[in-house]
Design a protein around this motif. Sequence first.
Motif: not given
Length: 439
Positions: A55-67, A110-125
Amino acid sequence: MRAFTASLTGTSLEWYDFAVYSAASALVFGKLFFPSEDPLTGTLLAFSTYAVGYVSRPLGGFVFGRLGDVIGRKRVLVATLVLVGAATFLIGCLPTHAVAGPIAPILLVLLRFAQGVGVGGEWGGAVLLTSEFGNARQRGFWASAAQIGPPAGNLMANGALAALGALLTEDQFLSFGWRIAFLLSGVLVAFGLWIRVRLEETPVFKGMEAVGERPEAPIREVFTTQRRPLAAAVFSRVAPDVLYAMFTVFVLTYATEELGMARSKALGAVLIGSALQIFLIPLAGALSDRLNRRRLYLGAAVAAGVWPFVFFPMANTGSWGLLVLGVIVALVIHSAMYGPQAAFVAEQFTPRLRYTGSSLAYTLAGVIGGAVAPLVFTALLGSFGLWLPLAGYILVTAVLTVIGVLVGRDPDHGEDDSYRRLVEGAGAEPEDRAGAGRP
């Protein structure tokens, strides 16, 4: 090849972190962080935290995908690796419910949420890191480096837990053994960073910089100009995510709690299948470069919808050999979709929006696919006590993936070639990329 190695190692390490949590959710977290008189209820709550990582991956996708589309692929990939590794290491340090009470599962979430944010920005790159360095006409193979990460990480994670389970008693494993697998993340991430920081930016991104084509608002552009590509990419990912959740995560619960198998045997079945995927995924990616990528994907999606109706009767015999065979066939089918998937998703978007579009597709699909799958499987099994609803659920997701692949587009190699020529010093201006090089 250096980009292939950087993508493979970094993604494998991040997926080690993600997978060790997934396996621990099925095996120990229900007891340690969500104690309940009903084991199924504890497992359901543990899988809820598993879902948070999706569920937290889209946040990573939004933040890190844009960057990634604005400042470059390499910088973002270093940041995501650090984020996931730090979160995983800290999970290994957490007190359990018996020590800290309700604060323990809160910190875990909370830590699982942080994991998801990171993985969400990782894959595309990670996908772009290899595919934009390699030949665009071999994108299926080069982009598969990022796809090898999940089975490789899953293999390392389940292997670590299986080894710890074999060396320690049940009480020792529940007391401190599971923590070792999480604390190893610190060493693994340091190795991954050493590889990534030495890599240059991709030639395609350099070409975009040279002509000033970096987007200012890539998220808005994707949602306003790339709706069909985004829908195709999202739907194409649903069945692979659900199939993977079944045969690498929930199968551990099904084999131990429903079939009465030992935890080591259940882990062994997943380990064998994951080991084979390390070779099958790049093979499928390379095959998709020679065949029509969409046709290969479609055939595998149809097989994904059919196989569960064969697997469950096999597994229910109680034979470990048939369980292993069932998991292997399922992961072969998954590989036939997952190998070409990275190239297929990236090819739906133009280079200037590719990191954002790919990341959003990856993370949004994860929410409706992999995030809820273990919860749905657990709820269906608890409600009906039968395997047919589980197989029916997978069939529905396979239909969604068939639709996504059908509405997607074939690759346009000319989009990348024009930027590459700029970096190589040819001095050519970017050509009309709307149709150039389309096979």
